[in-house]
Design a protein around this motif. Structure first.
Motif, short mmCIF file in Angstrom:
data_model
loop_
_atom_site.label_atom_id
_atom_site.label_comp_id
_atom_site.label_asym_id
_atom_site.label_seq_id
_atom_site.Cartn_x
_atom_site.Cartn_y
_atom_site.Cartn_z
N GLN A 107 0.84 -1.19 0.00
CA GLN A 107 0.00 0.00 0.00
C GLN A 107 0.88 1.24 0.00
O GLN A 107 2.04 1.19 0.35
N THR A 108 0.28 2.37 -0.34
CA THR A 108 1.02 3.63 -0.27
C THR A 108 0.91 4.20 1.14
O THR A 108 0.01 3.85 1.90
N LEU A 109 1.80 5.11 1.44
CA LEU A 109 1.77 5.78 2.74
C LEU A 109 0.45 6.53 2.90
O LEU A 109 -0.13 6.55 3.98
N GLU A 110 -0.03 7.10 1.81
CA GLU A 110 -1.31 7.81 1.87
C GLU A 110 -2.45 6.87 2.24
O GLU A 110 -3.25 7.17 3.13
N GLU A 111 -2.53 5.73 1.57
CA GLU A 111 -3.62 4.79 1.84
C GLU A 111 -3.59 4.32 3.30
O GLU A 111 -4.63 4.30 3.97
N GLU A 112 -2.43 3.95 3.77
CA GLU A 112 -2.31 3.44 5.13
C GLU A 112 -2.54 4.53 6.18
O GLU A 112 -3.16 4.28 7.21
N THR A 113 -2.05 5.73 5.91
CA THR A 113 -2.25 6.83 6.86
C THR A 113 -3.73 7.17 6.99
O THR A 113 -4.24 7.35 8.10
N VAL A 114 -4.42 7.25 5.88
CA VAL A 114 -5.85 7.57 5.91
C VAL A 114 -6.62 6.47 6.64
O VAL A 114 -7.50 6.77 7.47
N LEU A 115 -6.29 5.22 6.38
CA LEU A 115 -6.95 4.12 7.09
C LEU A 115 -6.69 4.19 8.60
O LEU A 115 -7.60 4.00 9.40
N ALA A 116 -5.46 4.49 8.97
CA ALA A 116 -5.11 4.55 10.40
C ALA A 116 -5.83 5.69 11.09
O ALA A 116 -6.40 5.52 12.18
N ILE A 117 -5.84 6.86 10.47
CA ILE A 117 -6.39 8.05 11.13
C ILE A 117 -7.91 8.11 11.00
O ILE A 117 -8.61 8.35 11.98
N SER A 118 -8.42 7.89 9.83
CA SER A 118 -9.87 8.06 9.61
C SER A 118 -10.69 6.86 10.06
O SER A 118 -11.82 7.03 10.50
N GLY A 120 -9.39 4.28 12.16
CA GLY A 120 -8.89 3.62 13.37
C GLY A 120 -8.34 2.23 13.10
O GLY A 120 -8.39 1.37 13.97
N ASP A 121 -7.82 2.01 11.90
CA ASP A 121 -7.31 0.71 11.50
C ASP A 121 -5.96 0.45 12.16
O ASP A 121 -4.95 1.06 11.81
N GLY A 122 -5.94 -0.46 13.12
CA GLY A 122 -4.72 -0.78 13.85
C GLY A 122 -3.64 -1.39 12.98
O GLY A 122 -2.44 -1.14 13.19
N ASN A 123 -4.03 -2.21 12.00
CA ASN A 123 -3.03 -2.79 11.09
C ASN A 123 -2.37 -1.71 10.25
O ASN A 123 -1.15 -1.72 10.06
N ALA A 124 -3.17 -0.79 9.74
CA ALA A 124 -2.62 0.31 8.94
C ALA A 124 -1.70 1.18 9.80
O ALA A 124 -0.63 1.59 9.36
N GLU A 125 -2.11 1.43 11.03
CA GLU A 125 -1.25 2.20 11.94
C GLU A 125 0.07 1.47 12.17
O GLU A 125 1.15 2.09 12.17
N GLY A 126 0.01 0.17 12.32
CA GLY A 126 1.23 -0.62 12.46
C GLY A 126 2.14 -0.49 11.25
O GLY A 126 3.36 -0.42 11.37
N HIS A 127 1.53 -0.44 10.06
CA HIS A 127 2.32 -0.31 8.84
C HIS A 127 3.01 1.05 8.75
O HIS A 127 4.17 1.12 8.33
N VAL A 128 2.33 2.12 9.13
CA VAL A 128 2.97 3.44 9.06
C VAL A 128 4.02 3.60 10.15
O VAL A 128 5.04 4.25 9.94
N VAL A 129 3.79 2.99 11.30
CA VAL A 129 4.81 2.99 12.36
C VAL A 129 6.03 2.21 11.88
O VAL A 129 7.17 2.63 12.08
N GLN A 130 5.80 1.10 11.22
CA GLN A 130 6.91 0.30 10.67
C GLN A 130 7.66 1.10 9.60
O GLN A 130 8.88 1.05 9.53
N TYR A 131 6.93 1.86 8.79
CA TYR A 131 7.56 2.74 7.80
C TYR A 131 8.52 3.69 8.52
O TYR A 131 9.67 3.87 8.09
N CYS A 132 8.07 4.29 9.60
CA CYS A 132 8.93 5.21 10.36
C CYS A 132 10.15 4.48 10.90
O CYS A 132 11.25 5.03 10.89
N GLY A 133 9.97 3.26 11.33
CA GLY A 133 11.11 2.47 11.79
C GLY A 133 12.08 2.17 10.65
O GLY A 133 13.30 2.27 10.81
N ASP A 134 11.53 1.84 9.49
CA ASP A 134 12.36 1.52 8.34
C ASP A 134 13.20 2.70 7.86
O ASP A 134 14.28 2.52 7.33
N VAL A 135 12.68 3.92 8.05
CA VAL A 135 13.41 5.11 7.60
C VAL A 135 14.22 5.74 8.73
O VAL A 135 14.83 6.79 8.56
N GLY A 136 14.24 5.09 9.91
CA GLY A 136 15.11 5.51 10.98
C GLY A 136 14.50 6.43 12.03
O GLY A 136 15.23 7.01 12.83
#
Length: 142
Positions: A107-118, A120-136
Motif C-alpha cells: 500500500q502507499t503511505l497515503e492509503e495506510e495513513t488515511v486508514l489509520a487516522i480516519s 482507526g485501522d490498527g493494522n494500517a497504523e502498524g504499517h505506518v509505524v513500521q515505515y517510520c522504523g524503516d526510515v530511521g
C-alpha cells in the motif's frame, strides 16, 4: 480544514497550555511549505529533503498517537478531542509529499495513513509505524 486549539487544553493532556498550541501552530505552516515545495513522489528528491520530510511525518504521527490516546476518553468538542483532530490534520499534511511511498503490504503511505487516522485501522497504523522504523525514525512514534 485545520482548527485552532483553545488556550489551556485539558488537565490530563500532555499538550495542554499555550506551549502545545504554539508548537502546533508552528508545525503546521512548516509542513505547508513542504506540501507546496514537494511533489507527489519521492523519486528524484534530494536525499536530505526526503529525510526531513520523513522525520516530519513520523514526528507528526507520534504527536497524533499521543493526542489520540489522551482524547480517547474525552467527550466530543473537548480540548483533548480537538487536539487529536488538529494532530490528525498535521499527520495528513506531513504525509502529502510522501503519499506515494510504499509501505509494508504494498500500500502507499497515503492509503495506510488515511486508514489509520480516519478508520482507526490498527493494522494500517502498524504499517505506518513500521515505515517510520524503516526510515530511521521509530523513536518518534508510539
Amino acid at each position: 480544514m485545520l482548527r485552532e486549539l483553545p488556550e489551556g487544553g485539558g488537565k490530563h493532556s500532555r499538550f495542554s497550555g499555550s506551549n502545545a498550541v504554539r508548537k502546533l501552530r508552528t508545525a503546521v505552516p512548516f509542513l505547508a511549505l513542504f506540501v507546496v515545495v514537494g511533489c507527489s513522489s519521492s523519486e528524484g528528491k534530494d536525499e536530505e529533503l526526503l529525510t526531513e520530510l520523513q522525520k516530519s511525518y513520523c514526528l507528526q504521527l507520534g504527536v497524533w498517537q499521543t493526542a489520540r490516546d489522551a482524547g480517547r476518553t474525552a467527550v466530543p468538542e473537548s480540548p483533548e478531542a480537538e487536539e487529536a483532530e488538529l494532530a490528525a490534520d498535521g499527520v495528513l499534511l506531513a504525509m502529502r509529499p510522501l503519499r506515494d511511498e510504499t509501505v509494508r503490504g504494498g500500500q502507499t503511505l497515503e492509503e495506510e495513513t488515511v486508514l489509520a487516522i480516519s478508520n482507526g485501522d490498527g493494522n494500517a497504523e502498524g504499517h505506518v509505524v513500521q515505515y517510520c522504523g524503516d526510515v530511521g525514525f521509530e523513536t518518534l512514534t508510539r
